[in-house]
Scaffold this motif. Structure first.
Motif, mmCIF file in Angstrom:
data_model
loop_
_atom_site.group_PDB
_atom_site.id
_atom_site.type_symbol
_atom_site.label_atom_id
_atom_site.label_comp_id
_atom_site.label_asym_id
_atom_site.label_seq_id
_atom_site.Cartn_x
_atom_site.Cartn_y
_atom_site.Cartn_z
ATOM 1 N N GLY A 10 0.790 -1.238 0.000
ATOM 2 C CA GLY A 10 0.000 0.000 0.000
ATOM 3 C C GLY A 10 0.813 1.275 0.000
ATOM 4 O O GLY A 10 0.254 2.367 -0.052
ATOM 5 N N GLY A 12 2.446 2.365 -2.371
ATOM 6 C CA GLY A 12 2.288 2.988 -3.693
ATOM 7 C C GLY A 12 3.323 2.510 -4.695
ATOM 8 O O GLY A 12 3.573 3.178 -5.697
ATOM 9 N N LYS A 13 3.905 1.330 -4.472
ATOM 10 C CA LYS A 13 4.940 0.814 -5.385
ATOM 11 C C LYS A 13 4.384 0.651 -6.802
ATOM 12 O O LYS A 13 4.990 1.086 -7.771
ATOM 13 N N GLY A 14 3.221 0.013 -6.896
ATOM 14 C CA GLY A 14 2.619 -0.226 -8.214
ATOM 15 C C GLY A 14 2.240 1.082 -8.897
ATOM 16 O O GLY A 14 2.519 1.286 -10.087
ATOM 17 N N THR A 15 1.634 1.982 -8.137
ATOM 18 C CA THR A 15 1.215 3.283 -8.682
ATOM 19 C C THR A 15 2.426 4.035 -9.219
ATOM 20 O O THR A 15 2.420 4.538 -10.350
ATOM 21 N N THR A 31 6.329 -8.549 -9.456
ATOM 22 C CA THR A 31 6.137 -9.981 -9.181
ATOM 23 C C THR A 31 4.699 -10.249 -8.719
ATOM 24 O O THR A 31 4.136 -11.290 -9.031
ATOM 25 N N ARG A 36 -0.413 -12.716 -10.000
ATOM 26 C CA ARG A 36 -1.881 -12.627 -10.179
ATOM 27 C C ARG A 36 -2.299 -13.045 -11.585
ATOM 28 O O ARG A 36 -3.340 -13.671 -11.760
ATOM 29 N N LEU A 57 1.104 -14.570 2.735
ATOM 30 C CA LEU A 57 2.459 -15.115 2.924
ATOM 31 C C LEU A 57 3.271 -14.975 1.647
ATOM 32 O O LEU A 57 2.695 -14.824 0.554
ATOM 33 N N GLY A 85 8.096 -5.097 -5.963
ATOM 34 C CA GLY A 85 7.693 -6.304 -5.215
ATOM 35 C C GLY A 85 8.770 -7.369 -5.165
ATOM 36 O O GLY A 85 8.539 -8.458 -4.632
ATOM 37 N N ARG A 88 12.106 -9.189 -1.729
ATOM 38 C CA ARG A 88 11.408 -8.995 -0.458
ATOM 39 C C ARG A 88 12.186 -9.577 0.705
ATOM 40 O O ARG A 88 11.787 -9.377 1.857
ATOM 41 N N GLN A 92 16.335 -13.169 -1.635
ATOM 42 C CA GLN A 92 15.898 -12.724 -2.963
ATOM 43 C C GLN A 92 16.842 -11.641 -3.493
ATOM 44 O O GLN A 92 17.105 -11.582 -4.692
ATOM 45 N N ARG A 127 -8.524 0.305 -2.397
ATOM 46 C CA ARG A 127 -7.909 0.071 -3.712
ATOM 47 C C ARG A 127 -8.835 -0.695 -4.662
ATOM 48 O O ARG A 127 -9.499 -1.649 -4.275
ATOM 49 N N PHE A 137 -6.702 2.160 -9.124
ATOM 50 C CA PHE A 137 -7.598 3.248 -8.708
ATOM 51 C C PHE A 137 -7.798 3.140 -7.210
ATOM 52 O O PHE A 137 -7.403 2.162 -6.572
ATOM 53 N N ARG A 160 -8.806 -6.604 -4.693
ATOM 54 C CA ARG A 160 -7.945 -7.779 -4.597
ATOM 55 C C ARG A 160 -8.347 -8.668 -3.427
ATOM 56 O O ARG A 160 -8.738 -8.173 -2.376
ATOM 57 N N ARG A 171 0.263 -9.433 5.744
ATOM 58 C CA ARG A 171 1.242 -8.948 4.758
ATOM 59 C C ARG A 171 2.180 -7.924 5.396
ATOM 60 O O ARG A 171 3.370 -7.924 5.124
ATOM 61 N N GLU A 199 2.605 11.448 0.899
ATOM 62 C CA GLU A 199 2.024 12.586 0.166
ATOM 63 C C GLU A 199 1.246 12.082 -1.052
ATOM 64 O O GLU A 199 1.234 10.894 -1.345
HETATM 65 P P1 AP5 Z 1 -0.456 0.544 -4.801
HETATM 66 O O1 AP5 Z 1 0.386 1.350 -5.761
HETATM 67 O O2 AP5 Z 1 -1.292 -0.563 -5.351
HETATM 68 O O3 AP5 Z 1 0.461 0.032 -3.592
HETATM 69 P P2 AP5 Z 1 1.597 -1.085 -3.552
HETATM 70 O O4 AP5 Z 1 2.720 -0.575 -2.709
HETATM 71 O O5 AP5 Z 1 1.942 -1.538 -4.932
HETATM 72 O O6 AP5 Z 1 0.822 -2.180 -2.735
HETATM 73 P P3 AP5 Z 1 0.639 -3.746 -2.941
HETATM 74 O O7 AP5 Z 1 -0.456 -4.139 -2.014
HETATM 75 O O8 AP5 Z 1 0.470 -4.117 -4.375
HETATM 76 O O9 AP5 Z 1 2.012 -4.262 -2.421
HETATM 77 P P4 AP5 Z 1 2.301 -5.685 -1.935
HETATM 78 O O10 AP5 Z 1 3.799 -5.676 -1.868
HETATM 79 O O11 AP5 Z 1 1.601 -6.105 -0.712
HETATM 80 O O12 AP5 Z 1 1.630 -6.588 -3.060
HETATM 81 P P5 AP5 Z 1 2.214 -7.374 -4.316
HETATM 82 O O13 AP5 Z 1 1.231 -7.293 -5.384
HETATM 83 O O14 AP5 Z 1 3.633 -7.006 -4.607
HETATM 84 O O15 AP5 Z 1 -1.379 1.591 -4.021
HETATM 85 C C1 AP5 Z 1 -2.370 1.148 -3.108
HETATM 86 C C2 AP5 Z 1 -3.610 2.038 -3.225
HETATM 87 O O16 AP5 Z 1 -3.296 3.361 -2.801
HETATM 88 C C3 AP5 Z 1 -4.162 2.193 -4.648
HETATM 89 O O17 AP5 Z 1 -5.561 2.224 -4.567
HETATM 90 C C4 AP5 Z 1 -3.635 3.555 -5.131
HETATM 91 O O18 AP5 Z 1 -4.554 4.164 -6.020
HETATM 92 C C5 AP5 Z 1 -3.518 4.316 -3.827
HETATM 93 N N1 AP5 Z 1 -2.363 5.204 -3.778
HETATM 94 C C6 AP5 Z 1 -1.095 4.893 -4.157
HETATM 95 N N2 AP5 Z 1 -0.268 5.922 -3.934
HETATM 96 C C7 AP5 Z 1 -1.036 6.922 -3.408
HETATM 97 C C8 AP5 Z 1 -0.759 8.254 -2.956
HETATM 98 N N3 AP5 Z 1 0.491 8.760 -2.982
HETATM 99 N N4 AP5 Z 1 -1.775 8.996 -2.467
HETATM 100 C C9 AP5 Z 1 -3.031 8.476 -2.397
HETATM 101 N N5 AP5 Z 1 -3.370 7.237 -2.800
HETATM 102 C C10 AP5 Z 1 -2.375 6.459 -3.295
HETATM 103 O O19 AP5 Z 1 2.268 -8.874 -3.725
HETATM 104 C C11 AP5 Z 1 1.084 -9.567 -3.426
HETATM 105 C C12 AP5 Z 1 1.425 -10.977 -2.932
HETATM 106 O O20 AP5 Z 1 2.141 -11.681 -3.965
HETATM 107 C C13 AP5 Z 1 2.340 -11.043 -1.708
HETATM 108 O O21 AP5 Z 1 1.631 -10.924 -0.501
HETATM 109 C C14 AP5 Z 1 2.981 -12.426 -1.908
HETATM 110 O O22 AP5 Z 1 2.090 -13.437 -1.521
HETATM 111 C C15 AP5 Z 1 3.163 -12.499 -3.412
HETATM 112 N N6 AP5 Z 1 4.463 -11.982 -3.848
HETATM 113 C C16 AP5 Z 1 4.693 -10.875 -4.632
HETATM 114 N N7 AP5 Z 1 6.001 -10.700 -4.821
HETATM 115 C C17 AP5 Z 1 6.627 -11.720 -4.164
HETATM 116 C C18 AP5 Z 1 8.004 -12.075 -3.975
HETATM 117 N N8 AP5 Z 1 8.994 -11.319 -4.466
HETATM 118 N N9 AP5 Z 1 8.270 -13.177 -3.238
HETATM 119 C C19 AP5 Z 1 7.288 -13.931 -2.706
HETATM 120 N N10 AP5 Z 1 5.964 -13.641 -2.830
HETATM 121 C C20 AP5 Z 1 5.652 -12.550 -3.554
#
Ligand code: AP5
Length: 216
Positions: A10, A12-15, A31, A36, A57, A85, A88, A92, A127, A137, A160, A171, A199
């Motif tokens: 959360g 904002g890495k993806g954003t 990743t 997904r 996990l 992502g 982690r 890795q 989200r 979004f 999600r 998480r 911000e």
């Molecule tokens: P968003 O940009 O989606 O945030 P994010 O940091 O990308 O959050 P994620 O939940 O995707 O990170 P994560 O690391 O938990 O998940 P991942 O998919 O990598 O922003 C979030 C929301 O806020 C959005 O609605 C956006 O619009 C809003 N927003 C963003 N910036 C903003 C701002 N500045 N102001 C206001 N609003 C804002 O991983 C998911 C799962 O996959 C893991 O739990 C694990 O099971 C697996 N996985 C992934 N990678 C690995 C790996 N390397 N090794 C093992 N398992 C893995």
């Protein structure tokens, strides 16, 4: 340029990675998105990964490394990339270094997106993601023009499976357990930059782009 984005769920890495990829003309490698896609397509990897993801996990390294090596074999990666992502864990990070060394590459800069817990919870609980193109979004922070419909491709927006309160907590706990060693790894390599990510998205992007250009 080769960039790693670290930060809690959360932050904002993806954003930011999507916007940086457009601005800096780099490949975006997430990743989470790759996993997904595998889950949605019910591949063997997706079937194995799904349970770990829904529990908040980490997916086992053997699965993630294979998936990442396949992604690194694609031609767009040669022009530079943003990793979102991954890594982690310290393991890795070491695996990444050897994958890159085998291709005569290395990471130029690592951004640690620092975000506070109330902000994280607010962002994840609101989200919405496009099922078709993956655009991000937020119900209130970044609402779609038409509720439930992607501005970019008119795909359906969904929440999600791992954005449920209990899974978010798990998480975050997994992230906190691993992050200190990871940050130290990149701090000692002198490529770590911490950015406050609470911000608005444009302000965060501006800081990242300005800093990234210094590492070019
Ligand atoms: P968003 O940009 O989606 O945030 P994010 O940091 O990308 O959050 P994620 O939940 O995707 O990170 P994560 O690391 O938990 O998940 P991942 O998919 O990598 O922003 C979030 C929301 O806020 C959005 O609605 C956006 O619009 C809003 N927003 C963003 N910036 C903003 C701002 N500045 N102001 C206001 N609003 C804002 O991983 C998911 C799962 O996959 C893991 O739990 C694990 O099971 C697996 N996985 C992934 N990678 C690995 C790996 N390397 N090794 C093992 N398992 C893995």
């Amino acid at each position: 340029m080769r960039i790693v984005l670290l930060g809690p769920p959360g932050a904002g890495k993806g954003t930011q990675a999507k916007a940086m990829a457009r601005e800096l003309k780099l490949a975006h490698i997430s990743t989470g998105d790759l996993l997904r896609q595998n889950v949605a397509q019910a591949t063997n990897l997706g079937l194995e990964a799904k349970d770990y993801m829904n529990k908040g996990l980490l997916v086992p390294d053997s699965l993630v490394t294979r998936m990442l090596e396949e992604r690194f074999a694609q031609p767009d990666v040669k022009n530079g990339f943003i990793l979102d992502g991954y890594p982690r864990t310290i393991n890795q990070a070491r695996t990444l270094d050897s994958i890159l060394a085998a291709r005569a590459m290395k990471i130029d800069v690592v951004f640690d997106l620092d975000s506070s817990e109330p902000v994280i919870i607010q962002r994840l609980s609101g989200r919405l993601v496009c099922r078709k193109c993956g655009a991000l979004f937020h119900k209130t922070n970044m609402p779609a023009k038409t509720p439930g419909v992607c501005d970019q491709c008119q795909g359906e927006l969904y929440q999600r499976d791992d954005d449920k309160e209990e899974t978010i907590k798990k998480r975050l706990a997994v992230y906190r357990k691993e992050v200190a060693a990871l940050l130290e790894y990149y701090r000692s390599a002198k490529i770590l930059t911490t950015i406050s990510a609470d911000e608005d998205a444009q302000a965060v992007l501006k800081k990242i782009i300005e800093t990234a250009k210094k590492f070019r």
